[in-house]
Design an enzyme around this catalytic site. Structure first.
Site, PDB file in Angstrom:
ATOM      1  N   ARG A  51       0.791  -1.228   0.000  1.00  0.00           N
ATOM      2  CA  ARG A  51       0.000   0.000   0.000  1.00  0.00           C
ATOM      3  C   ARG A  51       0.824   1.279   0.000  1.00  0.00           C
ATOM      4  NH1 ARG A  51      -3.087  -3.827   1.855  1.00  0.00           N
ATOM      5  NH2 ARG A  51      -1.152  -4.355   2.885  1.00  0.00           N
ATOM      6  N   THR A  52       1.818   1.339   0.863  1.00  0.00           N
ATOM      7  CA  THR A  52       2.492   2.641   0.990  1.00  0.00           C
ATOM      8  C   THR A  52       3.207   3.000  -0.307  1.00  0.00           C
ATOM      9  OG1 THR A  52       2.716   2.233   3.337  1.00  0.00           O
ATOM     10  CG2 THR A  52       4.031   4.019   2.444  1.00  0.00           C
ATOM     11  N   LYS A  80      25.719  -3.139  -2.048  1.00  0.00           N
ATOM     12  CA  LYS A  80      27.183  -3.048  -2.205  1.00  0.00           C
ATOM     13  C   LYS A  80      27.811  -2.275  -1.057  1.00  0.00           C
ATOM     14  CE  LYS A  80      26.689  -2.572  -7.251  1.00  0.00           C
ATOM     15  NZ  LYS A  80      26.937  -1.616  -8.359  1.00  0.00           N
ATOM     16  N   ARG A 101      11.385   4.090   2.726  1.00  0.00           N
ATOM     17  CA  ARG A 101      11.110   3.163   3.839  1.00  0.00           C
ATOM     18  C   ARG A 101      12.387   2.405   4.140  1.00  0.00           C
ATOM     19  NH1 ARG A 101       6.002  -0.797   4.304  1.00  0.00           N
ATOM     20  NH2 ARG A 101       5.131   1.178   5.017  1.00  0.00           N
ATOM     21  N   HIS A 129       5.635   6.389  11.224  1.00  0.00           N
ATOM     22  CA  HIS A 129       5.081   6.204   9.879  1.00  0.00           C
ATOM     23  C   HIS A 129       4.095   7.355   9.637  1.00  0.00           C
ATOM     24  CE1 HIS A 129       3.674   4.484   6.271  1.00  0.00           C
ATOM     25  NE2 HIS A 129       3.410   3.240   6.660  1.00  0.00           N
TER      26      HIS A 129
HETATM   27  C1  NCD Z   1       2.072  -0.679   8.198  1.00  0.00           C
HETATM   28  C2  NCD Z   1       3.574  -0.506   8.269  1.00  0.00           C
HETATM   29  O1  NCD Z   1       4.283  -0.731   7.284  1.00  0.00           O
HETATM   30  O2  NCD Z   1       4.017  -0.114   9.341  1.00  0.00           O
HETATM   31  N1  NCD Z   1       1.627  -0.923   6.898  1.00  0.00           N
HETATM   32  C3  NCD Z   1       1.347   0.144   6.102  1.00  0.00           C
HETATM   33  O3  NCD Z   1       2.196   0.942   5.774  1.00  0.00           O
HETATM   34  N2  NCD Z   1       0.075   0.301   5.723  1.00  0.00           N
HETATM   35  C4  NCD Z   1       1.537  -1.635   9.175  1.00  0.00           C
HETATM   36  C5  NCD Z   1       2.127  -3.005   9.221  1.00  0.00           C
HETATM   37  O4  NCD Z   1       3.003  -3.364   8.440  1.00  0.00           O
HETATM   38  O5  NCD Z   1       1.667  -3.760  10.070  1.00  0.00           O
END
Ligand code: NCD
Length: 305
Positions: A51-52, A80, A101, A129
């Site tokens: 999703r993100t 590397k 991320r 997040h």
């Molecule tokens: C979350 C995350 O990555 O922290 N997912 C997300 O971004 N929607 C929640 C999770 O992974 O449990």
């Protein structure tokens, strides 16, 4: 040039503005379809994501921009031994904005210190997040018409769940919000979040292991999965993973206008039998995640329609 690493970097007025633009995008999507023409977003995801990453990418496409993407550490020069700082400098030469991320807490902050374009923290380890939080705030606002005066329950892995930490941080600034923290002993909210956020802001909160007992009090129930990848041993994960499962019987005494959120992915913690309950909001939340990221990309690039 402005990055977004922690949700506290946005004032509540700015959050209101982001929500207002998001609502306008929902009503008039065509108006926004060229606003990022000629701009590029780089997504750099060193942890799994559906999703993100895809919501950032589709947000940029829907704004008329383009996307370049690194979808794993293994497929990039990180494998590397390249530092986050050097990778950030490099991506700044290719893109106008970066969403990142990383499994290490603080990595997006380091990237933002070396990039010459805005960096968005798309999740750093078990820490924060902020864009999931913007998603959650938009969802709560659209469903409830307000962000203050409500009781919000967080259930599941409150220790490692970065979405929980960021949402508590954001909600602690609104008046009349009560927090109910539901988790096994071992997965309680870290003490730094309780000290630096809840107690510092004088928030009312309680910790409990009694899920069913508190459901009737809640206006929002924020479910989370147990974060397997952050455990030191598999046995602990297996012992804790199914401790709280939301099933229809548990909603018998819940408020009729309760809203159930989950950042997803869901593993086992919400029964699929809940999915068609009008109180379930987690798939609407996915849609709002794309919209609020459109609003955020515009803000950080200084673009308006
Ligand atoms: C979350 C995350 O990555 O922290 N997912 C997300 O971004 N929607 C929640 C999770 O992974 O449990």
């Amino acid at each position: 040039m402005r990055s977004l690493i922690d949700i506290q970097e946005l004032s509540t007025d700015e959050i209101n503005e982001l929500i207002a633009v998001a609502s306008d995008i929902i009503d008039n999507p065509k108006k926004y379809s060229e606003v990022c023409h000629g701009k590029k977003l780089a997504t750099m995801f060193f942890e799994p994501s559906t999703r993100t990453r895809l919501s950032f990418e589709s947000a940029m496409y829907e704004l008329g921009g383009n996307v370049i993407s690194v979808s794993s550490a293994e497929s990039s020069s990180a494998a590397k031994g390249e530092s986050v700082a050097d990778t950030a400098r490099t991506l700044s030469c290719y893109a106008d904005i970066i969403a990142m991320r990383h499994p290490k807490e603080g990595a997006p902050l380091v990237a933002s210190m070396h990039a010459s374009v805005p960096v968005i923290n798309a999740g750093d380890g078990g820490h924060n997040h902020p864009t999931q939080t913007l998603t959650d705030l938009l969802t709560i606002f659209r469903e409830k018409g307000r962000l203050d005066n409500m009781t919000i329950g967080f259930c599941g892995d409150l220790k490692f769940g970065r979405t929980v930490h960021s949402l508590i941080s954001a909600m602690s600034r609104y008046s009349g919000v009560k927090f109910v923290l539901i988790s096994p002993e071992e997965l309680k909210l870290p003490s730094y979040v309780k000290r630096d956020i809840l107690r510092k802001n004088g928030c009312e909160y309680k910790q409990t292991t009694d899920f069913e007992g508190v459901i009737p009090e809640l206006d929002i129930l924020y479910m989370t999965r147990v974060q397997r990848e952050r455990f030191f041993n598999e046995e602990d994960y297996l012992r804790l993973k199914d401790r709280y499962i939301l099933t229809p019987d548990k909603l018998e005494n819940a408020k009729p206008d309760l809203r159930i959120l989950h950042p997803l992915p869901r593993v086992n913690e919400i029964s699929v039998a809940i999915d068609n309950d009008p109180r379930a909001c987690y798939f609407k939340q996915v849609y709002y995640g794309k919209i609020i990221r459109m609003s955020l990309i515009m803000k950080l690039l200084g673009l308006e329609v």
